[in-house]
Design a protein around this motif. Structure first.
Motif, short mmCIF file in Angstrom:
data_model
loop_
_atom_site.label_atom_id
_atom_site.label_comp_id
_atom_site.label_asym_id
_atom_site.label_seq_id
_atom_site.Cartn_x
_atom_site.Cartn_y
_atom_site.Cartn_z
N ARG A 1 -3.05 -8.00 -4.25
CA ARG A 1 -3.73 -7.35 -5.20
C ARG A 1 -5.24 -6.85 -4.59
O ARG A 1 -5.65 -5.70 -4.93
CB ARG A 1 -4.00 -8.27 -6.37
CG ARG A 1 -4.69 -7.60 -7.61
CD ARG A 1 -4.85 -8.63 -8.47
NE ARG A 1 -5.50 -8.02 -9.71
CZ ARG A 1 -6.41 -8.19 -10.54
NH1 ARG A 1 -7.50 -8.73 -9.51
NH2 ARG A 1 -6.92 -7.67 -11.37
N GLN A 2 -5.88 -7.60 -3.85
CA GLN A 2 -7.17 -7.30 -3.39
C GLN A 2 -7.13 -6.15 -2.18
O GLN A 2 -7.89 -5.29 -2.23
CB GLN A 2 -7.92 -8.68 -2.72
CG GLN A 2 -8.36 -9.56 -3.78
CD GLN A 2 -8.87 -10.84 -3.14
OE1 GLN A 2 -8.80 -11.11 -2.16
NE2 GLN A 2 -9.53 -11.38 -4.17
N THR B 1 0.95 -1.23 -0.04
CA THR B 1 -0.01 -0.03 0.05
C THR B 1 1.00 1.35 -0.21
O THR B 1 0.45 2.31 -0.62
CB THR B 1 -0.85 0.02 1.16
OG1 THR B 1 -1.52 -1.23 1.13
CG2 THR B 1 -1.93 1.16 1.32
N GLY C 1 -4.76 -2.80 -3.46
CA GLY C 1 -5.32 -2.29 -4.57
C GLY C 1 -4.16 -2.11 -5.66
O GLY C 1 -4.02 -0.93 -6.23
#
Length: 358
Positions: free
Chosen positions: A288-289, A250, A292
């Motif tokens: 990925r989830q 992130t 983001g």
């Protein structure tokens, strides 16, 4: 329509498909120079249809090599042969990429087929560095603790390496923050026992990697993607873990990183890895989830159907293949036939193209 063979865009670079050649050390250089082996090895995978062709780990300094036979990018003289290679890769329709690396406490060792041990000084070995003076195991070198001056040199070396990569014609840079090498050494509490601003808390342990990203982004063009390979977990109690990887991803996204290449392990000699087909894909999926950011899946992906499923199910954005592409440099061409994807073959090989029988 095949998901695996759909185009993929990062920044202004369009990859013709979702198959990437994962960085694979060849231990075939002298003084860091690429040679005909690298031209043929990387060039054949571009001919074979991969969308992204990444070099092996290219050391940003002589002391950052795993072995004396590692590829390097620490001096301008390295550029000419690398440029020849990138020109050939691009001419085949693939995107040329390079992995920039510093081996940290796993530097100054012999090649894998020569055993697993430190390289003696009499054979060209050197003093290795790490965040703390903790060796990887009892046959690897004892590192010196990296000083603040040494840290500044690491940042300068990565920045200079990225600039040379640009001059050599690469369009993608990947930073090696995995597998127990220097940047990973700083991330993990198992190898980082520092008490200064580079150790202790999560924010401190990620500081060097974040600073390397920032340094590289000062010279790496805005239109070109920047990737980071991480070990999503150390597979060892008290080590770096998946939750921290999500948090790191992130942060890196906000710093200009475009994709996280999700590997694992390599830091702790006592690691307990649960190996099996697609065993690392869940890391790419979760990052990925939750972060983001685009991710790459790697690790025991060996069939067209496995690779297709990863992309079709949204578990990752690309698949990075290593051993399967060693066994079969033309895997993408065969995979396209299996998945009924009509892709362009090299004109020199077109007469051998596998075509759908009506």
């Amino acid at each position: 329509m095949s998901h695996l063979f759909s185009p993929f865009t990062l920044r202004e670079i369009v990859f013709r498909n979702r198959i990437a050649v994962s960085p694979m050390c060849e231990y075939s250089s002298q003084d860091g120079f690429a040679n005909d082996w690298h031209l043929v090895h990387l060039g054949s995978r571009a001919v074979g249809g991969a969308g992204l062709v990444l070099t092996e780990a290219a050391a940003v300094s002589p002391e950052g090599r795993i072995s004396i036979h590692d590829l390097g990018i620490w001096k301008d003289e390295h550029i000419a042969m690398l440029q020849r290679i990138t020109t050939f890769i691009a001419a085949q329709g693939a995107i040329p990429g390079i992995q920039l690396a510093h081996a940290g406490r796993k530097a100054s060792t012999v090649r894998p087929w020569e055993g697993s041990r430190a390289l003696p000084a009499a054979e060209g070995g050197w003093q290795v560095v790490a965040p703390s003076a903790i060796p990887f195991n009892d046959v690897y070198p004892l590192p010196e603790t990296l000083t603040e001056t040494g840290i500044r040199k690491v940042l300068d070396d990565f920045r200079a390496g990225a600039l040379r990569a640009l001059q050599a014609g690469f369009q993608v840079v990947e930073l090696h923050g995995a597998h127990g090498y220097l940047l990973h050494n700083f991330l993990s509490p198992l190898s980082n026992h520092r008490t200064d601003e580079y150790g202790g808390t999560f924010e401190n342990r990620i500081r060097l990697l974040v600073q390397v990203v920032e340094a590289v982004r000062t010279v790496w063009p805005e239109q070109y993607p920047l990737l980071v390979r991480i070990s999503a977990t150390d597979w060892a109690e008290g080590g770096w873990n998946l939750a921290e990887s999500v948090q790191l991803a992130t942060i890196l996204k906000d710093k200009g990183v475009d994709l996280i290449d999700c590997s694992s392990g390599g830091l702790a000699a006592h690691q307990q890895i649960k190996v099996g087909p697609l065993y690392q894909t869940p890391f790419a999926e979760k990052i990925r989830q939750e972060a983001g950011i685009a991710t790459g899946a790697v690790g025991m992906i060996t069939t067209a159907e496995e690779a297709e499923g990863i992309i079709a199910e949204g578990r990752a954005d690309i698949v990075l293949m290593a051993r399967e592409l060693l066994r079969s440099p033309y895997f993408p061409l065969h995979a396209a036939h299996k998945l009924d994807a009509d892709i362009t073959w090299p004109v020199q090989y077109d007469r051998a193209k596998m075509r759908k029988v009506l």
